[in-house]
Design a protein around this motif. Structure first.
Motif, PDB file in Angstrom:
ATOM      1  N   SER A 109      12.592  61.106 -24.814  1.00  0.00           N
ATOM      2  CA  SER A 109      13.657  60.367 -25.485  1.00  0.00           C
ATOM      3  C   SER A 109      14.611  59.757 -24.468  1.00  0.00           C
ATOM      4  O   SER A 109      14.666  60.189 -23.315  1.00  0.00           O
ATOM      5  N   ARG A 110      15.360  58.748 -24.925  1.00  0.00           N
ATOM      6  CA  ARG A 110      16.370  58.138 -24.058  1.00  0.00           C
ATOM      7  C   ARG A 110      17.391  59.180 -23.601  1.00  0.00           C
ATOM      8  O   ARG A 110      17.821  59.194 -22.449  1.00  0.00           O
ATOM      9  N   ARG A 111      17.753  60.072 -24.510  1.00  0.00           N
ATOM     10  CA  ARG A 111      18.728  61.113 -24.186  1.00  0.00           C
ATOM     11  C   ARG A 111      18.185  62.044 -23.098  1.00  0.00           C
ATOM     12  O   ARG A 111      18.900  62.382 -22.150  1.00  0.00           O
TER      13      ARG A 111
ATOM     14  N   CYS B 227       7.172  44.338  -9.886  1.00  0.00           N
ATOM     15  CA  CYS B 227       7.439  42.948 -10.294  1.00  0.00           C
ATOM     16  C   CYS B 227       7.953  42.856 -11.724  1.00  0.00           C
ATOM     17  O   CYS B 227       8.409  41.795 -12.148  1.00  0.00           O
ATOM     18  N   GLU B 228       7.852  43.932 -12.471  1.00  0.00           N
ATOM     19  CA  GLU B 228       8.222  43.907 -13.876  1.00  0.00           C
ATOM     20  C   GLU B 228       9.699  44.236 -14.075  1.00  0.00           C
ATOM     21  O   GLU B 228      10.279  45.012 -13.317  1.00  0.00           O
ATOM     22  N   ALA B 229      10.260  43.664 -15.130  1.00  0.00           N
ATOM     23  CA  ALA B 229      11.641  43.970 -15.505  1.00  0.00           C
ATOM     24  C   ALA B 229      11.611  45.176 -16.442  1.00  0.00           C
ATOM     25  O   ALA B 229      11.700  45.047 -17.666  1.00  0.00           O
ATOM     26  N   LEU B 230      11.463  46.347 -15.871  1.00  0.00           N
ATOM     27  CA  LEU B 230      11.325  47.554 -16.677  1.00  0.00           C
ATOM     28  C   LEU B 230      12.617  47.882 -17.417  1.00  0.00           C
ATOM     29  O   LEU B 230      13.714  47.766 -16.875  1.00  0.00           O
ATOM     30  N   THR B 231      12.468  48.309 -18.668  1.00  0.00           N
ATOM     31  CA  THR B 231      13.612  48.709 -19.470  1.00  0.00           C
ATOM     32  C   THR B 231      13.583  50.222 -19.685  1.00  0.00           C
ATOM     33  O   THR B 231      12.573  50.890 -19.424  1.00  0.00           O
TER      34      THR B 231
ATOM     35  N   HIS C 200      19.738  62.386 -19.390  1.00  0.00           N
ATOM     36  CA  HIS C 200      20.210  63.719 -19.009  1.00  0.00           C
ATOM     37  C   HIS C 200      19.548  64.181 -17.721  1.00  0.00           C
ATOM     38  O   HIS C 200      20.205  64.784 -16.855  1.00  0.00           O
ATOM     39  N   ALA C 201      18.249  63.902 -17.583  1.00  0.00           N
ATOM     40  CA  ALA C 201      17.529  64.297 -16.366  1.00  0.00           C
ATOM     41  C   ALA C 201      18.135  63.642 -15.137  1.00  0.00           C
ATOM     42  O   ALA C 201      18.352  64.294 -14.110  1.00  0.00           O
ATOM     43  N   PHE C 202      18.430  62.350 -15.223  1.00  0.00           N
ATOM     44  CA  PHE C 202      19.001  61.647 -14.071  1.00  0.00           C
ATOM     45  C   PHE C 202      20.427  62.110 -13.790  1.00  0.00           C
ATOM     46  O   PHE C 202      20.824  62.219 -12.623  1.00  0.00           O
ATOM     47  N   LYS C 203      21.179  62.406 -14.841  1.00  0.00           N
ATOM     48  CA  LYS C 203      22.540  62.893 -14.631  1.00  0.00           C
ATOM     49  C   LYS C 203      22.526  64.237 -13.910  1.00  0.00           C
ATOM     50  O   LYS C 203      23.330  64.475 -12.996  1.00  0.00           O
ATOM     51  N   GLN C 204      21.599  65.122 -14.294  1.00  0.00           N
ATOM     52  CA  GLN C 204      21.526  66.447 -13.684  1.00  0.00           C
ATOM     53  C   GLN C 204      21.006  66.405 -12.255  1.00  0.00           C
ATOM     54  O   GLN C 204      21.477  67.132 -11.386  1.00  0.00           O
ATOM     55  N   VAL C 205      20.013  65.557 -12.001  1.00  0.00           N
ATOM     56  CA  VAL C 205      19.353  65.568 -10.692  1.00  0.00           C
ATOM     57  C   VAL C 205      20.064  64.689  -9.671  1.00  0.00           C
ATOM     58  O   VAL C 205      20.270  65.090  -8.524  1.00  0.00           O
ATOM     59  N   LEU C 206      20.435  63.469 -10.066  1.00  0.00           N
ATOM     60  CA  LEU C 206      20.971  62.502  -9.100  1.00  0.00           C
ATOM     61  C   LEU C 206      22.403  62.060  -9.388  1.00  0.00           C
ATOM     62  O   LEU C 206      23.050  61.493  -8.508  1.00  0.00           O
ATOM     63  N   GLY C 207      22.871  62.262 -10.616  1.00  0.00           N
ATOM     64  CA  GLY C 207      24.232  61.859 -10.935  1.00  0.00           C
ATOM     65  C   GLY C 207      24.407  60.373 -11.152  1.00  0.00           C
ATOM     66  O   GLY C 207      25.539  59.869 -11.153  1.00  0.00           O
ATOM     67  N   ILE C 208      23.305  59.629 -11.315  1.00  0.00           N
ATOM     68  CA  ILE C 208      23.367  58.197 -11.603  1.00  0.00           C
ATOM     69  C   ILE C 208      22.423  57.897 -12.761  1.00  0.00           C
ATOM     70  O   ILE C 208      21.622  58.746 -13.164  1.00  0.00           O
ATOM     71  N   THR C 209      22.480  56.676 -13.286  1.00  0.00           N
ATOM     72  CA  THR C 209      21.629  56.303 -14.416  1.00  0.00           C
ATOM     73  C   THR C 209      20.227  55.924 -13.937  1.00  0.00           C
ATOM     74  O   THR C 209      20.037  55.574 -12.764  1.00  0.00           O
TER      75      THR C 209
ATOM     76  N   CYS D  48      10.780  55.347 -21.464  1.00  0.00           N
ATOM     77  CA  CYS D  48      10.666  56.380 -22.491  1.00  0.00           C
ATOM     78  C   CYS D  48       9.277  56.370 -23.133  1.00  0.00           C
ATOM     79  O   CYS D  48       8.692  57.431 -23.378  1.00  0.00           O
ATOM     80  N   THR D  49       8.749  55.176 -23.374  1.00  0.00           N
ATOM     81  CA  THR D  49       7.424  55.063 -23.977  1.00  0.00           C
ATOM     82  C   THR D  49       6.353  55.581 -23.035  1.00  0.00           C
ATOM     83  O   THR D  49       5.453  56.320 -23.433  1.00  0.00           O
ATOM     84  N   THR D  50       6.449  55.190 -21.764  1.00  0.00           N
ATOM     85  CA  THR D  50       5.441  55.598 -20.782  1.00  0.00           C
ATOM     86  C   THR D  50       5.475  57.109 -20.546  1.00  0.00           C
ATOM     87  O   THR D  50       4.427  57.760 -20.465  1.00  0.00           O
ATOM     88  N   LEU D  51       6.678  57.667 -20.441  1.00  0.00           N
ATOM     89  CA  LEU D  51       6.824  59.088 -20.138  1.00  0.00           C
ATOM     90  C   LEU D  51       6.826  59.973 -21.376  1.00  0.00           C
ATOM     91  O   LEU D  51       6.774  61.200 -21.261  1.00  0.00           O
ATOM     92  N   ARG D  52       6.931  59.339 -22.552  1.00  0.00           N
ATOM     93  CA  ARG D  52       6.980  60.078 -23.813  1.00  0.00           C
ATOM     94  C   ARG D  52       8.150  61.054 -23.850  1.00  0.00           C
ATOM     95  O   ARG D  52       8.015  62.236 -24.194  1.00  0.00           O
TER      96      ARG D  52
END
Length: 335
Positions: A256-258, A241-245, A262-271, A250-254
């Motif tokens: 960086s944005r980078r 229900c939350e509008a997650l940003t 990078h993780a999503f680009k390598q694994v799924l190819g999307i943001t 980044c805060t929850t997972l500790r």
């Protein structure tokens, strides 16, 4: 059409063969069509989905072929205490099987009771054998005098194997999935046919594993990236229900944005944003398709999953699934 057949031959040594051949036009339907598996699919490409499942199973061995025309993120579990050994037969675009990138002449494996994390190509097809641990371990010990447990420890989820080894395995799998599933109506001795197919598949799988065990590459970096993606999925579903940003993630997972991007680009190819949106859209589609009588308003369902702008929601839904949300609900209510 889905087609399941049971055959019994030789009363003293009966064999039951179950076949399924089904075309699908929905990613959620595709996820539940393959027998004996537990699967969760998230469509990544935009557009109308089309898929095909062929499966033949008997006595602790399943042979299947799965084709799809859209890139999908799969989280799946094979039948308990079973090994998966197979080949990608169509790869159009980047595809990752448990961290390894698929290409021509690669062998794909899944150890018993391991979770499958599979990002398919934009157009893909895999052909594989699912073999109970008892069947494969007994065959390896009795025929090749090797310990399958020790062998599997030397094999990565994706390994390049010699072309001749791949061709032999592909031939055995093709005979099992295509020829056998199409010709069970013929007057054949199903007991003897299955014994021949089974022996050929077991032998070809074992030869492929032994060839792959000579490679020594590991895939540690991808494991970290995939863990980040899985955590984002869990956060998206638990806080739908939350509008997650991106900042929230980044805060929850500790991280960086980078690192996150990078993780999503390598694994799924999307943001990460596109992935969270797709996960929520799939949950909305599941409610519309499988619980249409409980839906009083599409807007209420969309809002519950974090979409407050209905025009944007409608556009995202149509782009991803190739139809409007109202059409999905209308078709579900008409069934």
């Amino acid at each position: 059409m889905k087609d399941e057949k049971l055959w019994f031959d030789h009363p003293q040594d009966s064999v039951e063969i179950t076949t399924v051949r089904q075309r699908t036009e929905d990613v959620l339907e595709q996820a539940i069509t393959l027998p004996f598996w537990s699967q969760d699919y998230t469509q990544l490409d935009k557009g109308r989905f089309s898929g095909m499942i062929t499966s033949v199973a008997s006595k602790g061995v399943q042979l299947f072929r799965e084709a799809m025309n859209r890139s999908v993120d799969e989280l799946a579990s094979a039948p308990q205490n079973s090994y998966v050994i197979g080949l990608p037969t169509i790869i159009e675009g980047k595809s990752l099987w448990r961290g390894g990138q698929l290409s021509k002449n690669t062998l794909i494996t899944l150890d018993k009771n391991a979770e499958l994390l599979f990002r398919t190509a934009h157009s893909s097809e895999i052909t594989a054998a699912v073999i109970s641990e008892q069947r494969l371990e007994d065959y390896a010990a009795n025929v090749e005098q090797i310990d399958i447990y020790d062998l599997m420890k030397k094999v990565n989820p994706v390994e390049v194997i010699p072309h001749a080894v791949k061709s032999r395995l592909l031939s055995a799998l093709f005979i099992g999935t295509e020829h056998l599933s199409k010709n069970l109506n013929d007057s054949m001795d199903h007991h003897q046919v299955w014994r021949h197919v089974e022996d050929s598949v077991l032998d070809s799988c074992l030869q492929a594993l032994m060839a792959a065990s000579e490679n020594h590459n590991r895939h540690n970096e991808h494991r970290v990236h995939r863990h980040i993606v899985n955590c984002v999925r869990d956060i998206t579903l638990s806080r739908h229900c939350e509008a997650l940003t991106i900042g929230d993630l980044c805060t929850t997972l500790r991280v960086s944005r980078r690192t996150l991007n990078h993780a999503f680009k390598q694994v799924l190819g999307i943001t990460p944003v596109a992935y969270m949106r797709n996960v929520r859209l799939h949950r909305i589609r599941a409610e519309l398709k499988f619980s249409p009588k409980q839906v009083t308003s599409i807007a209420n369902v969309a809002t519950r999953w974090g979409f407050w702008h209905m025009s944007l929601f409608s556009r995202y839904y149509r782009e991803l699934f190739g139809e409007s949300s109202s059409m999905t609900l209308e078709l579900a209510r008409g069934q």
